[in-house]
Structure formats: structure tokens, C-alpha cells
Design an enzyme around this catalytic site. Sequence first.
Site, short mmCIF file in Angstrom:
data_model
loop_
_atom_site.label_atom_id
_atom_site.label_comp_id
_atom_site.label_asym_id
_atom_site.label_seq_id
_atom_site.Cartn_x
_atom_site.Cartn_y
_atom_site.Cartn_z
CG HIS A 198 -43.06 83.56 8.09
ND1 HIS A 198 -43.32 83.56 9.44
CD2 HIS A 198 -43.82 82.60 7.55
CE1 HIS A 198 -44.21 82.62 9.71
NE2 HIS A 198 -44.54 82.03 8.57
C1 UD1 Z 1 -43.13 78.20 4.78
C2 UD1 Z 1 -44.60 77.80 4.81
C3 UD1 Z 1 -45.35 78.64 5.83
C4 UD1 Z 1 -44.68 78.56 7.18
C5 UD1 Z 1 -43.23 78.95 7.06
C6 UD1 Z 1 -42.55 78.75 8.39
C7 UD1 Z 1 -45.61 77.02 2.71
C8 UD1 Z 1 -46.52 77.38 1.63
N1 UD1 Z 1 -45.23 78.01 3.52
O1 UD1 Z 1 -43.06 79.54 4.32
O2 UD1 Z 1 -46.68 78.15 5.95
O3 UD1 Z 1 -45.35 79.42 8.06
O4 UD1 Z 1 -42.59 78.09 6.08
O5 UD1 Z 1 -41.30 79.31 8.46
O6 UD1 Z 1 -45.27 75.88 2.84
N2 UD1 Z 1 -35.40 80.08 2.41
C9 UD1 Z 1 -34.05 80.03 2.68
N3 UD1 Z 1 -33.60 79.02 3.47
C10 UD1 Z 1 -34.40 78.06 4.00
C11 UD1 Z 1 -35.76 78.12 3.70
C12 UD1 Z 1 -36.25 79.13 2.90
O7 UD1 Z 1 -33.28 80.87 2.23
O8 UD1 Z 1 -33.91 77.18 4.71
C13 UD1 Z 1 -35.91 81.20 1.57
C14 UD1 Z 1 -35.89 80.90 0.09
O9 UD1 Z 1 -35.58 82.09 -0.59
C15 UD1 Z 1 -37.34 80.55 -0.18
C16 UD1 Z 1 -38.09 81.40 0.81
O10 UD1 Z 1 -37.27 81.47 1.95
O11 UD1 Z 1 -37.73 80.80 -1.51
C17 UD1 Z 1 -39.45 80.86 1.19
O12 UD1 Z 1 -39.37 79.51 1.64
P1 UD1 Z 1 -40.64 78.53 1.53
O13 UD1 Z 1 -40.35 77.26 2.20
O14 UD1 Z 1 -41.11 78.47 0.11
O15 UD1 Z 1 -41.78 79.30 2.28
P2 UD1 Z 1 -41.75 80.08 3.66
O16 UD1 Z 1 -41.99 81.52 3.38
O17 UD1 Z 1 -40.54 79.69 4.44
N1 UDP Z 2 -38.99 80.04 16.06
C1 UDP Z 2 -37.65 79.75 16.32
N2 UDP Z 2 -36.71 80.68 15.96
C2 UDP Z 2 -37.00 81.86 15.36
C3 UDP Z 2 -38.37 82.13 15.09
C4 UDP Z 2 -39.33 81.19 15.44
O1 UDP Z 2 -37.34 78.71 16.87
O2 UDP Z 2 -36.09 82.64 15.06
C5 UDP Z 2 -40.00 79.02 16.40
C6 UDP Z 2 -41.20 79.47 17.20
O3 UDP Z 2 -40.97 79.42 18.59
C7 UDP Z 2 -42.27 78.45 16.78
C8 UDP Z 2 -41.93 78.20 15.33
O4 UDP Z 2 -40.57 78.59 15.17
O5 UDP Z 2 -42.10 77.25 17.52
C9 UDP Z 2 -42.84 79.00 14.44
O6 UDP Z 2 -42.41 78.90 13.14
P1 UDP Z 2 -42.78 79.93 12.00
O7 UDP Z 2 -43.18 81.23 12.59
O8 UDP Z 2 -41.65 79.90 11.04
O9 UDP Z 2 -44.00 79.22 11.27
P2 UDP Z 2 -45.58 79.24 11.50
O10 UDP Z 2 -45.87 78.84 12.89
O11 UDP Z 2 -46.05 80.62 11.16
O12 UDP Z 2 -46.09 78.27 10.49
#
Ligand code: UD1
Ligand code: UDP
Length: 366
Positions: A205
Site C-alpha cells: 500500500h
Molecule cells: C495510511 C497511512 C499509512 C498506513 C496505512 C495503513 C498516512 C499518511 N498513511 O495510508 O502510513 O501504513 O494507512 O493501511 O496516514 N481508502 C478507502 N477506504 C478506507 C480507507 C482508504 O477506500 O477505508 C482509500 C481512499 O481512496 C484513500 C486511499 O485509500 O484516498 C488512501 O487512504 P489514506 O488513509 O489517505 O492513506 P493509506 O494509503 O491508507
Molecule cells: N492486516 C489485516 N488485514 C489485512 C492486511 C493487514 O488485519 O488484510 C493487519 C496486519 O496484520 C497488521 C496491520 O493490519 O496488524 C498492518 O496494517 P497496514 O499494513 O495497513 O499498515 P502499516 O503497518 O504498514 O502502517
Amino acid sequence: MKLINICGARPNFMKIAPLMHAYRSEPTIQPILVHTGQHYDENMSRLFFDELEIPRPDINLEVGSGSHAKQTAMIMERFEQVVLEQKPDAVLVVGDVNSTIACALVSVKLDVAVFHVEAGLRSFDRTMPEEINRVLTDAISDLLFVTEPSGTDNLLREGVARDKIHWVGNVMIDTLEKNRTKAESSPILEKLKLEPRAFCVVTMHRPASVDHPEVMARLADVFAEIQAELPIVFPIHPRTRGRLQAAGLLARFESMKNLQLIEPVGYLDFLKLMAHAAIVLTDSGGIQEETTILGVPCLTMRENTERPITLTQGTNRLVGMDPSRILSAYHEIRGQGPSASRRPDKWDGHAAERIAQRIAQWRPDR
Ligand code: UD1
Ligand code: UDP
């Protein structure tokens, strides 16, 4: 002590859950849970509250998605009202997402103490949004709870006073230990027709990879080659799905016969998948730590990690995004079998208790 706790994005929920449970043993702490709404899909948010038995948030800011500036600003604007109304003694933030820095900044400007859980981690890569969030949050925190010794070293080097830093262990591992047995009952392997130790789990991601079609096209070639001999399951983050779709690459992933592109799964299903995988390929932060404890080889498709202990003691290996490097590490691991790892100190399932105890003793010094 009135303590506001912040969660917003998926990895925050695993970190906040054991804290909310640990506060029950500290009667002087009156916790309030605020969800910023940064993540909002059922399988990116609510599912984790149910599975991890997190109390319903007292307040949901419902900010949703947006550019970094918009999302951060909206959280700040809405959270400021909450702080003004609630008048907390302190605000606790976890991890490194936009919700973390937004709420920390609001709090410190209103002269409310900030506690940061998972402080001090550094990738030294300022192109990562999370690195900016980490550095800034740590600079304005009053108590800094560290997961591994590198965190303490980094904070001391940045001039943080030693008495603010507390090496307590890893709350993410508290959640893993609590749910390990329960996760074994997940039917996910049967559902996806996967045999233990005979499949690979992929998650991606990070903007550095998924926002670049040329990188994702190269990685598609890598996954195509791997799935020809080892089935892949890829729970796809909504950001990644959106980017692949926009780049016209989604169909390529969907067409691979032995690659199952599935929606993000809940924590228990994902833990079961990781625990029984032959290899995990990821760019996630938290998954590097979880695989270390599970003893499952983890290939991290990045050039750096803010969690170096997973390299020195754990099963993690940095392989970048170059196809030949990823594939050669993959073939090496396939030849070796399960990885040896040592449990990092204090990753013992009790980090949240140590944090709650320290918070209960805390007195403002201003
Ligand atoms: C965010 C965090 C990242 C973390 C990740 C975990 C920041 C800068 N980034 O990244 O550090 O590792 O979460 O998963 O805070 N979206 C949906 N549904 C949701 C959430 C997001 O459709 O419930 C889509 C939207 O199009 C959105 C995109 O995902 O624009 C990105 O979501 P965002 O929360 O901005 O950042 P992540 O890439 O999820
Ligand atoms: N995870 C989950 N379901 C998924 C993918 C990840 O429950 O489909 C869990 C994973 O075990 C870990 C957390 O989500 O506990 C990690 O989140 P993510 O990779 O989104 O964020 P990051 O750790 O990179 O910030």
C-alpha cells in the site's frame, strides 16, 4: 486523569486495543476513545473493533479520505473542538499516520500533553509521509514509548530528554499474542483452498510503489512468476486497488490463475494467513514485526525499514522493488524452509500494561 486516545487508520486499531484493555487496571485513568475516520470501510475499521474487542469510539470525527493537507487539516479542525470541549489532561497517539501528527499538533498547541506510542522509529527516508509524521510527533511529545532500542538511540540523537523516553516493548505484539490461539479457528485457509506452508501472502500500500504504474507492472511480472509455483493470496488495500485500476493494471493481477486478489481481511483471518504462509511479501510496517514473532520469512519490498530489529533478530529481509532481487531472495528462502528468529526484548505481550502504569504515574511539569 482524563486521557483522549486517538485511532484512525487500520494499523492503529491493533495498537490501541491492548491499551484500552490495560487502562481497566488503572482506575486513575479515565480513557476517551476518538476515531478520526481516516479509514472507514467496514473491513478497514469496524471489523477490528469487533474482533479486537475495542470499545466503540466515544467520538468519531468522520474525516474520510483526502490529500495529506486536506485530511490533516480536517482532523485538526475537528479535533480542536473535541479538546476544547473535553479538556483532557493528555492525548495519546499511536504509530505514524496522518491522524497521529494531526492530533498531536492540536494538543500541544492547546497546552495538552502528548504521549506517543511507537516513538523513535526512523527509516531516515524523508520521502515517506510516515517519516515526517514520526519526526514531528516525537518532537512535540511529552512521553515517548519505544518498541526497540533503535528508537531510544534515535530520540536521544534528536535531543529528546532521556527521562521522557520509555522502552516498553510493542503493543502490536500484545495484540498478536492475545489473538494467536483464537486466530487458529479462522476458516480462511479452507475458504481460499490453501495448504499450510504452501502459499505466499502479499500486501502492498505504500505510495512509493503503488502510486507508480511502472513499478507495479514490474511487480506484476514478479508475482506472475511466483504464483506459477506457489499460490499467492493478496488482500488488496483500497488505495492499491484504486491505483491499479487507474493504471489499467488490475486486470493483469486478476488474470493470474494462482493469485487470489481478495478484499482486505479481518485481523484473525490475516493472522492465520501469516502464521501458515511459506513467505510473506509486503511493504507494511506492522507485518515486518508480526512475521518476526511468527517466525515466518518476510521479504520487505522497500530499501529501508524503521524497524531494524526485525532484520537483526527477526525474519525480515529488505529486497527493494527490483524484480531480480526479490526473486533471488524468494528462491533462496524456498530452498531453506522456516526462518530462525529471536523474540526482541519486551515483545512479550505486556507492553500496554507497562504504558498504562507509566501514564498513571505521570504528572504535568508545566
Ligand atoms: C495510511 C497511512 C499509512 C498506513 C496505512 C495503513 C498516512 C499518511 N498513511 O495510508 O502510513 O501504513 O494507512 O493501511 O496516514 N481508502 C478507502 N477506504 C478506507 C480507507 C482508504 O477506500 O477505508 C482509500 C481512499 O481512496 C484513500 C486511499 O485509500 O484516498 C488512501 O487512504 P489514506 O488513509 O489517505 O492513506 P493509506 O494509503 O491508507
Ligand atoms: N492486516 C489485516 N488485514 C489485512 C492486511 C493487514 O488485519 O488484510 C493487519 C496486519 O496484520 C497488521 C496491520 O493490519 O496488524 C498492518 O496494517 P497496514 O499494513 O495497513 O499498515 P502499516 O503497518 O504498514 O502502517
